[in-house]
Design an enzyme around this catalytic site. Structure first.
Site, PDB file in Angstrom:
ATOM      1  N   ASP A  84      50.263  28.685  42.095  1.00  0.00           N
ATOM      2  CA  ASP A  84      49.243  29.604  41.604  1.00  0.00           C
ATOM      3  C   ASP A  84      49.915  30.951  41.369  1.00  0.00           C
ATOM      4  O   ASP A  84      50.743  31.382  42.187  1.00  0.00           O
ATOM      5  CB  ASP A  84      48.139  29.718  42.655  1.00  0.00           C
ATOM      6  CG  ASP A  84      46.892  30.410  42.121  1.00  0.00           C
ATOM      7  OD1 ASP A  84      46.985  31.605  41.747  1.00  0.00           O
ATOM      8  OD2 ASP A  84      45.828  29.766  42.091  1.00  0.00           O
ATOM      9  N   SER A 121      40.913  36.923  24.167  1.00  0.00           N
ATOM     10  CA  SER A 121      39.804  36.158  23.595  1.00  0.00           C
ATOM     11  C   SER A 121      38.932  37.021  22.707  1.00  0.00           C
ATOM     12  O   SER A 121      38.783  38.230  22.942  1.00  0.00           O
ATOM     13  CB  SER A 121      38.951  35.592  24.739  1.00  0.00           C
ATOM     14  OG  SER A 121      37.736  35.085  24.264  1.00  0.00           O
ATOM     15  N   ALA A 122      38.324  36.384  21.725  1.00  0.00           N
ATOM     16  CA  ALA A 122      37.349  37.069  20.873  1.00  0.00           C
ATOM     17  C   ALA A 122      36.130  37.525  21.656  1.00  0.00           C
ATOM     18  O   ALA A 122      35.366  38.365  21.165  1.00  0.00           O
ATOM     19  CB  ALA A 122      36.914  36.135  19.746  1.00  0.00           C
ATOM     20  N   THR A 123      35.953  37.010  22.868  1.00  0.00           N
ATOM     21  CA  THR A 123      34.797  37.439  23.662  1.00  0.00           C
ATOM     22  C   THR A 123      34.869  38.928  24.000  1.00  0.00           C
ATOM     23  O   THR A 123      33.852  39.522  24.373  1.00  0.00           O
ATOM     24  CB  THR A 123      34.678  36.635  24.970  1.00  0.00           C
ATOM     25  OG1 THR A 123      35.897  36.733  25.707  1.00  0.00           O
ATOM     26  CG2 THR A 123      34.394  35.174  24.697  1.00  0.00           C
ATOM     27  N   LYS A 166      38.908  39.236  30.481  1.00  0.00           N
ATOM     28  CA  LYS A 166      39.860  39.416  29.383  1.00  0.00           C
ATOM     29  C   LYS A 166      39.884  40.864  28.918  1.00  0.00           C
ATOM     30  O   LYS A 166      40.955  41.458  28.686  1.00  0.00           O
ATOM     31  CB  LYS A 166      39.504  38.491  28.216  1.00  0.00           C
ATOM     32  CG  LYS A 166      39.664  37.005  28.519  1.00  0.00           C
ATOM     33  CD  LYS A 166      41.096  36.622  28.828  1.00  0.00           C
ATOM     34  CE  LYS A 166      41.285  35.129  28.935  1.00  0.00           C
ATOM     35  NZ  LYS A 166      42.649  34.733  29.333  1.00  0.00           N
ATOM     36  N   ARG A 214      22.409  28.884  25.843  1.00  0.00           N
ATOM     37  CA  ARG A 214      23.149  29.152  27.072  1.00  0.00           C
ATOM     38  C   ARG A 214      23.246  30.655  27.303  1.00  0.00           C
ATOM     39  O   ARG A 214      23.410  31.424  26.348  1.00  0.00           O
ATOM     40  CB  ARG A 214      24.583  28.604  26.993  1.00  0.00           C
ATOM     41  CG  ARG A 214      24.719  27.145  27.183  1.00  0.00           C
ATOM     42  CD  ARG A 214      26.175  26.752  27.265  1.00  0.00           C
ATOM     43  NE  ARG A 214      26.981  27.271  26.166  1.00  0.00           N
ATOM     44  CZ  ARG A 214      28.196  26.840  25.867  1.00  0.00           C
ATOM     45  NH1 ARG A 214      28.750  25.890  26.597  1.00  0.00           N
ATOM     46  NH2 ARG A 214      28.867  27.342  24.857  1.00  0.00           N
ATOM     47  N   TYR A 222      33.715  35.842  32.089  1.00  0.00           N
ATOM     48  CA  TYR A 222      34.998  35.430  31.515  1.00  0.00           C
ATOM     49  C   TYR A 222      35.495  36.484  30.528  1.00  0.00           C
ATOM     50  O   TYR A 222      36.647  36.940  30.584  1.00  0.00           O
ATOM     51  CB  TYR A 222      34.856  34.078  30.816  1.00  0.00           C
ATOM     52  CG  TYR A 222      35.974  33.763  29.854  1.00  0.00           C
ATOM     53  CD1 TYR A 222      37.229  33.398  30.311  1.00  0.00           C
ATOM     54  CD2 TYR A 222      35.784  33.858  28.469  1.00  0.00           C
ATOM     55  CE1 TYR A 222      38.270  33.127  29.421  1.00  0.00           C
ATOM     56  CE2 TYR A 222      36.813  33.591  27.581  1.00  0.00           C
ATOM     57  CZ  TYR A 222      38.046  33.227  28.065  1.00  0.00           C
ATOM     58  OH  TYR A 222      39.069  32.972  27.190  1.00  0.00           O
ATOM     59  N   GLY A 265      24.855  34.061  27.828  1.00  0.00           N
ATOM     60  CA  GLY A 265      26.158  34.608  27.445  1.00  0.00           C
ATOM     61  C   GLY A 265      26.610  34.261  26.049  1.00  0.00           C
ATOM     62  O   GLY A 265      27.616  34.792  25.580  1.00  0.00           O
TER      63      GLY A 265
END
Length: 337
Positions: A59, A125-127, A154, A293, A150, A295
């Site tokens: 990890d 990420s595009a998020t 990022k 959903r 999430y 988000g």
């Protein structure tokens, strides 16, 4: 270059390893195998014609092991994939996402700094754009209020790396904002292999197609899109892998900080993907419409011209290829690795 690839046994990591070796680079992989398989690395070695991929099961929060990896290897850069990545799961398990994604990256960056390896390509990420202010999204689009934990991890980690680079200009930081990777290697030997119930659209479709799941759930058909289902920029995972190799140019040029959208520039709805999969592969995918959903947003696709202009990279594969290669992987590996 010799590159540390965190999360290298995973979906995107394994495909990127193939493209790195094809381009003449070498790699060391660290992965805790939480949502991946060591078998993927054996297959990468077969596909690239090398003996084996150097691998450490660990990890990235394990500082002692990371220190050993850097002490035992001359590493020129890191491509950082390791992290929890499911939007829906992050809404139900926010603490796990913040602890894993943030702390793991803090340890990684500190160990890199201590060993004077100051080149990182980050799997973003595009998020980070939240509900985007403009469509198609350019890199100048302001980062929005992320709609899920999430995405928050990022966005915050991007800021950490930007601050780090600003404080020490020896750092070269490349933030690659992925859109929606699907598909698989054309050989059918490696692909997406989620543990448990898939959180993403394409592996769920392929598991329905192979008989592991009865029906697909389509979350929401009342979005302001052409068919009511969410629209995303789906990109073939091999195209995405090639983008990481192209991004190494930033390191070679000592460019400092660079941010790129990595997508096709085309938006496809959930039902576009389902219908294309059925047409290309001649398979019926039964589905049910379910509530939205938490988000999720209606539409998200990018303008990828900056990556083409500065890196010479552009997506080569279309949605037909993505659907065909995804099914080729699943039908040849019905139980994954």
């Amino acid at each position: 270059m010799n590159i540390l690839v965190t999360g290298g046994a995973g979906f995107i990591g394994s495909h990127t390893l193939i493209e790195l070796y094809k381009a003449g680079h070498t790699a060391v992989v660290v992965d805790n195998l939480y949502n991946s398989s060591e078998e993927s690395l054996r297959r990468v070695a077969q596909l690239t014609g090398i003996d084996h991929i150097p691998f450490v099961k660990a990890d990235i929060r394990d500082r002692e092991t990371l220190e050993q990896i850097f002490a035992n290897n001359h590493l020129d850069a890191c491509i950082h994939f390791a992290g929890l990545k499911a939007v829906g799961e992050s809404v139900t398990k926010p603490l796990e996402y913040y602890e894993n994604n943030m702390n793991g990256t803090f340890v990684l960056l500190d160990v890199m700094r201590r060993h004077n390896c100051k080149n990182i390509i980050f799997s973003s990420s595009a998020t980070v754009y939240g509900d985007p202010a403009i469509i198609p999204i350019t890199e100048d689009c302001p980062k929005g209020q992320c709609t899920n934990p999430y995405g928050q991890t990022k966005s915050m980690l991007e800021q950490v790396m930007m601050d780090l680079q600003q404080s020490d200009t020896e750092w070269n930081v490349v933030l690659l904002r992925y859109f929606n990777p699907i598909g698989a290697h054309p050989s059918g030997r490696i692909g997406e292999n989620p543990n448990g119930i898939p959180n993403n659209l394409m592996p769920y479709i392929t598991q329905v197609a192979v008989g592991k799941r009865e029906r697909l759930g389509v979350f929401g058909n009342d979005y302001p899109t052409h068919d009511g289902t969410g629209v995303r920029d789906y990109i073939h995972v091999v195209d995405l892998a090639m983008a990481h190799v192209a991004a190494l140019q930033v390191v070679e040029r000592r460019q400092g900080l660079a941010i790129y959208n990595i997508g096709t520039g085309h938006g496809y709805s959930v039902l576009d993907v389902v219908n294309t999969f059925m047409r290309v592969n001649n398979i019926i995918i039964p589905y049910d419409i379910k509530p939205r959903r938490a988000g999720d947003i209606a539409t998200c696709y990018c303008n990828p011209k900056k990556a083409e202009r500065e890196l010479g990279w552009k997506a080569r594969y279309g949605l037909d290829d993505m659907c065909r290669d995804s099914w080729n992987w699943q039908k040849n590996n019905p139980d994954g690795y």
